[in-house]
Design a protein around this motif. Structure first.
Motif, short mmCIF file in Angstrom:
data_model
loop_
_atom_site.label_atom_id
_atom_site.label_comp_id
_atom_site.label_asym_id
_atom_site.label_seq_id
_atom_site.Cartn_x
_atom_site.Cartn_y
_atom_site.Cartn_z
N ARG A 1 0.86 -1.19 0.00
CA ARG A 1 0.00 0.00 0.00
C ARG A 1 0.90 1.24 0.00
NH1 ARG A 1 -4.02 1.53 4.98
NH2 ARG A 1 -4.82 3.48 4.15
N LEU B 1 2.04 4.96 0.17
CA LEU B 1 1.51 6.15 0.81
C LEU B 1 2.16 7.39 0.20
CD1 LEU B 1 1.53 4.94 4.53
CD2 LEU B 1 -0.33 4.78 2.86
N ARG B 2 1.84 8.52 0.76
CA ARG B 2 2.36 9.80 0.27
C ARG B 2 3.85 9.94 0.58
NH1 ARG B 2 -0.29 15.62 1.87
NH2 ARG B 2 1.14 16.90 0.66
N HIS C 1 2.59 9.96 -4.51
CA HIS C 1 2.50 8.67 -3.83
C HIS C 1 3.44 7.68 -4.49
CE1 HIS C 1 -1.14 10.39 -2.16
NE2 HIS C 1 -1.25 9.35 -1.35
N ASP D 1 -3.46 7.57 3.96
CA ASP D 1 -3.09 7.72 2.55
C ASP D 1 -2.79 9.16 2.15
OD1 ASP D 1 -3.34 5.02 2.06
OD2 ASP D 1 -5.40 5.17 1.35
#
Length: 190
Positions: free
Chosen positions: A118, A120-121, A126, A163
């Motif tokens: 996953r 993320l920023r 991202h 996120d």
């Protein structure tokens, strides 16, 4: 750009503000992080660099040794300690399922992440953003840091969703205990 790099040559963020040095991210154990694409303190291949410097922004292969018992989630942080700023630039932050045994090349892509990843920023956008140091600034160290967390990172009530959180805010606000950590440094220079 080479002149700018030479003018900024002595300005570097350093390791003081690296996530590795945050007190709450120090774990009791260490494990090993490695890559088929580069060795410890080895040169990052151009394919892993930013598109604007002739690369493909392809995240490297990463693998790790056995995780500490009780690992609920992995947190990967990639930082440039030699950027001419006050703090290291965050090139990637990602949450990884602990059942994942390794990341193949490209698994940190924001649009098509690998299974169990996953993104993320980061400092910009991202997912993974490859090296693109100022030409002539000298070698830049890119520190890949992997943390084994005892609890998954989740959205806190009233807080910015994970996120969308800025990397430094996310890292400073982590409350899950760190069971262990690993680190691998790659180098790139233009």
């Amino acid at each position: 750009m080479t002149l700018l790099g030479r003018l900024l040559r002595d300005r570097r963020a350093g390791e003081t503000h690296l996530s590795w040095n945050l007190p709450h991210l120090r774990g009791p154990g260490l494990f090993t992080l490695s890559s088929e694409d580069f060795g410890p303190d080895g040169s990052l291949p151009r394919v892993q660099c930013a598109k604007r410097v002739g690369g493909e922004d392809l995240s490297p292969h990463l693998q790790w040794t056995a995780l500490p018992p009780g690992t609920a989630q992995l947190l990967l942080v990639v930082e440039d300690t030699d950027v001419p700023m006050a703090k290291p630039a965050v090139h990637c932050v990602a949450l990884i399922d602990p059942a994942t045994l390794h990341l193949p090349p490209g698994a940190l892509d924001a649009k098509r992440p690998g299974p169990g990843v996953r993104p993320l920023r980061a400092t910009v956008g991202h997912g993974y953003h490859g090296p693109a140091p100022v030409k002539g600034h000298g070698p830049h160290r890119y520190v890949f840091q992997l943390y084994a967390l005892a609890a998954p990172v989740g959205d806190a009530p009233g807080a910015t969703p994970v996120d969308r959180a800025r990397p430094r805010a996310l890292l400073s606000g982590l409350t899950a205990p760190v069971l262990g950590r690993a680190r691998l440094t790659g180098v790139y220079e233009r």
